[in-house]
Design an enzyme around this catalytic site. Structure first.
Site, mmCIF file in Angstrom:
data_model
loop_
_atom_site.group_PDB
_atom_site.id
_atom_site.type_symbol
_atom_site.label_atom_id
_atom_site.label_comp_id
_atom_site.label_asym_id
_atom_site.label_seq_id
_atom_site.Cartn_x
_atom_site.Cartn_y
_atom_site.Cartn_z
ATOM 1 N N ARG A 1 14.819 -0.375 0.691
ATOM 2 C CA ARG A 1 15.057 -1.553 1.519
ATOM 3 C C ARG A 1 15.599 -2.696 0.672
ATOM 4 N NH1 ARG A 1 10.117 -3.259 5.235
ATOM 5 N NH2 ARG A 1 9.138 -4.139 3.400
ATOM 6 N N GLY B 1 -0.103 6.243 1.497
ATOM 7 C CA GLY B 1 1.050 5.753 0.748
ATOM 8 C C GLY B 1 2.388 6.330 1.197
ATOM 9 N N ASP C 1 1.602 -11.117 7.368
ATOM 10 C CA ASP C 1 2.174 -10.352 6.254
ATOM 11 C C ASP C 1 3.543 -9.785 6.625
ATOM 12 O OD1 ASP C 1 0.200 -8.898 7.925
ATOM 13 O OD2 ASP C 1 1.030 -7.134 6.921
ATOM 14 N N ASN C 2 3.925 -9.894 7.892
ATOM 15 C CA ASN C 2 5.249 -9.439 8.319
ATOM 16 C C ASN C 2 6.149 -10.613 8.669
ATOM 17 O OD1 ASN C 2 4.536 -6.766 7.978
ATOM 18 N ND2 ASN C 2 3.913 -6.485 10.094
ATOM 19 N N ASP D 1 10.023 -5.375 8.433
ATOM 20 C CA ASP D 1 9.054 -4.368 8.879
ATOM 21 C C ASP D 1 9.243 -3.944 10.327
ATOM 22 O OD1 ASP D 1 7.742 -3.493 6.756
ATOM 23 O OD2 ASP D 1 5.836 -4.500 7.142
ATOM 24 N N GLY E 1 0.808 -1.226 0.000
ATOM 25 C CA GLY E 1 0.000 0.000 0.000
ATOM 26 C C GLY E 1 0.834 1.266 0.000
ATOM 27 N N ARG E 2 2.095 1.122 0.364
ATOM 28 C CA ARG E 2 2.989 2.286 0.302
ATOM 29 C C ARG E 2 4.401 1.835 -0.043
ATOM 30 N NH1 ARG E 2 4.560 4.165 6.411
ATOM 31 N NH2 ARG E 2 4.367 2.149 7.425
HETATM 32 P P1 AMP Z 1 2.583 -2.644 8.031
HETATM 33 O O1 AMP Z 1 1.877 -2.400 9.328
HETATM 34 O O2 AMP Z 1 3.581 -1.565 7.680
HETATM 35 O O3 AMP Z 1 3.164 -4.005 7.927
HETATM 36 O O4 AMP Z 1 1.456 -2.511 6.902
HETATM 37 C C1 AMP Z 1 0.311 -3.303 6.844
HETATM 38 C C2 AMP Z 1 -0.459 -2.977 5.588
HETATM 39 O O5 AMP Z 1 -0.917 -1.616 5.619
HETATM 40 C C3 AMP Z 1 0.319 -3.124 4.301
HETATM 41 O O6 AMP Z 1 -0.564 -3.548 3.299
HETATM 42 C C4 AMP Z 1 0.795 -1.718 4.030
HETATM 43 O O7 AMP Z 1 1.089 -1.498 2.678
HETATM 44 C C5 AMP Z 1 -0.405 -0.910 4.492
HETATM 45 N N1 AMP Z 1 -0.040 0.466 4.910
HETATM 46 C C6 AMP Z 1 0.591 0.837 6.047
HETATM 47 N N2 AMP Z 1 0.730 2.177 6.084
HETATM 48 C C7 AMP Z 1 0.190 2.662 4.945
HETATM 49 C C8 AMP Z 1 0.016 3.974 4.391
HETATM 50 N N3 AMP Z 1 0.441 5.073 5.019
HETATM 51 N N4 AMP Z 1 -0.593 4.055 3.192
HETATM 52 C C9 AMP Z 1 -1.031 2.981 2.535
HETATM 53 N N5 AMP Z 1 -0.912 1.733 3.001
HETATM 54 C C10 AMP Z 1 -0.309 1.563 4.184
HETATM 55 MG MG MG Z 2 4.171 -5.074 6.691
#
Ligand code: AMP
Ligand code: MG
Length: 505
Positions: A178, A128, A254-255, A264, A94-95
């Protein structure tokens, strides 16, 4: 100076080429006013990249997302995931964006990816974006983990974008670059399993095998063996986390990587006063991802992976084969606990200055380690300092360790037992034992208050010096360097008591 015609990276993008339908091709957002905040020189060298060029305008434009380097095929990966136990069938980058893959100097395939590079079709409600502080945090913790010998993804660069990112307040934006062995996650398998797409699952599993366990390629039992390999890597990884006092904080599926690298760095932290219940993440209200839960959570996540692989293990509609596949996968999952214990004890023995005698004396050594941890817990002793000063004790200095305990008597009783174990272990000289222990028990970890100090200076004042100093200290964790003495000290207890880290930043 390298001319623009010579590609900086030599990309060879198997994910883009072989896994069509597993991603969306996408472009990074433009940064209005890019500035390079950090370049990982040792990692750039490992990748065979020209640091001088990367530090220049060309590197800055690339790392901010403004110029896609030749050969890159940026794409957003699809994945799903169990987050805090609940299933989200579609998460995805998502980002983040995978730029492509490159072979490092040793011929290992490494992903080059962005985080914070703008919205994608997987962004859902998110913007994003990423902020400078959390991206520099990922640098510090990743480099600290790497220096401790713990498998991890690593930061190659951080570029400020010049944009403001709305969080609790407006924060300066950044893009992290990364490097990872791959970005395949348990959640990648869950994405296709949830859709019942068995062909894509098989394609994914074979891709994962080619990438991480090539010796299994084409073998009949390969999907079960893939599960066993992933479980083995995770057992080793989580044992290393536990022996370093590391709390990941958001062990969603997912992590969790297929490669066995830590990925992550959001709400993670190194524990100070030893407490198995320690949890730092501000959103982890029930302590699901508390320190002591990490091994069972890893096993829980592996069970989710097993569920995606079972249909590949018994493909025809043979009921017996299906039953056998479930039994085989279950056996692998059940072996996780004992396997984890083996890795944990191996690390604990090194930390205790004892040699790795396999099963010999395992019960006694486990009890010795557990009783030591019990002492640290009962008297809220700093985990890292406690272990480090145990090494001084091996060299004959008990005072430094005793100073960490309010009541030294239980420690003295335990030390007597430990000395018996050392005596039985072999005729190593006290200094040699102490030296060995200092290579297993770091002096410097990325302590939370130091990390926060460094990030606040960088993010609020544009002052990178505290970050640079801390980075250089955590990259050399086993040395007793007087210059880094301040980084070896815990925060005042009052600071630690209210310490929280935040996710999704
Ligand atoms: P994370 O907690 O970083 O492992 O992210 C979990 C999910 O949320 C993943 O699909 C990321 O791409 C999405 N995500 C986290 N932060 C953002 C953001 N600021 N914008 C869009 N997607 C996000
Ligand atoms: Mg993640």
């Amino acid at each position: 100076m390298q001319s623009a015609a010579v590609p900086l990276f030599s990309f060879d993008n198997t994910y883009a080429r072989e896994l069509q339908g597993f991603y969306v091709p996408w472009k990074p957002a433009q940064a209005p006013s890019p500035r390079l905040l950090f370049l990982n020189q040792p990692l750039a060298e490992e990748l065979g990249l020209d640091s001088a060029v990367l530090r220049g305008d060309e590197g800055m434009a690339i790392f901010a997302g403004n110029s896609v380097p030749p050969g890159a095929e940026p794409l957003a990966q699809a994945y799903a995931g169990h987050q805090f136990g609940g299933f989200s069938p579609q998460l995805g980058d998502g980002r983040a964006l995978l730029l492509g893959e490159t072979l490092d100097r040793e011929g290992r395939r490494r992903d080059i990816a962005f985080k914070g590079s703008g919205r994608t079709p997987f962004s859902r409600g998110g913007d994003g974006r990423a902020a400078v502080g959390p991206m520099l945090r990922e640098v510090l913790i990743g480099e600290a983990m790497h220096a401790l010998g713990i498998p991890t993804t690593r930061a190659l660069a951080v570029a400020a974008t010049g944009e403001s990112v709305p969080r609790e307040k407006m924060l300066p934006g950044a893009v992290l670059t990364r490097v990872a062995s791959s970005h395949l996650r348990v959640g990648t398998f869950e994405f296709f399993a949830a859709r019942g797409d068995i062909d894509k699952l098989r394609q994914l599993a074979d891709y994962a095998i080619a990438r991480h366990d090539p010796d299994l390629a084409g073998t009949p039992g390969r999907y079960l063996e893939l599960l066993r390999r992933v479980a083995g890597r995770q057992a080793a990884l989580i044992a290393q986390w536990m022996n370093a006092g590391f709390i990941h904080g958001v062990m969603n599926t997912d992590n969790m990587t297929i490669s066995g690298e830590t990925i992550d760095y959001g709400p993670c932290a190194f524990m100070e006063a030893y407490d198995p219940h320690a949890v730092f993440s501000s959103i982890d209200h029930n302590g699901r991802y508390a320190y002591r839960n990490q091994p069972p959570i890893a096993q829980w996540n592996l069970t989710r992976l097993a569920e995606t692989l079972v249909p590949l293990m018994a493909e025809d509609d043979d009921e017996d084969a299906a039953k056998q596949a479930v039994a085989d996968a279950t056996a692998v999952i059940e072996s996780f606990g004992p396997l984890y214990q083996v890795h944990l004890l191996r690390g604990q023995r090194a930390k205790l200055g004892l040699s790795d005698a396999g099963d010999d004396g395992a019960a006694a050594d486990t009890a010795l380690a557990n009783d030591w941890l019990g002492l640290l817990h009962a008297q809220a002793v700093d985990f890292t300092l406690g272990w480090r000063r145990l090494a001084d004790t091996a060299a004959g200095n008990d005072a430094a360790l005793e100073a960490l305990f309010a009541d030294a008597q239980p420690l003295r009783d335990w030390l007597a037992r430990w000395r018996d174990s050392c005596a039985r272990d072999g005729a190593t000289s006290p200094e040699a034992r102490a030296e060995g222990m200092r290579r297993a028990n770091p002096s410097v970890i990325a302590r939370n208050h130091r990390v926060e100090e460094a990030l606040a200076a960088a993010s609020e004042r544009g002052d990178m010096e505290p970050f640079e100093r801390l980075l250089s200290a955590v990259r050399n964790p086993y040395a007793d360097n007087p210059e880094n003495a301040a980084f070896a000290e815990p925060a005042p207890a009052a600071v630690t008591a209210c310490y929280q880290t935040f996710c999704g930043t």
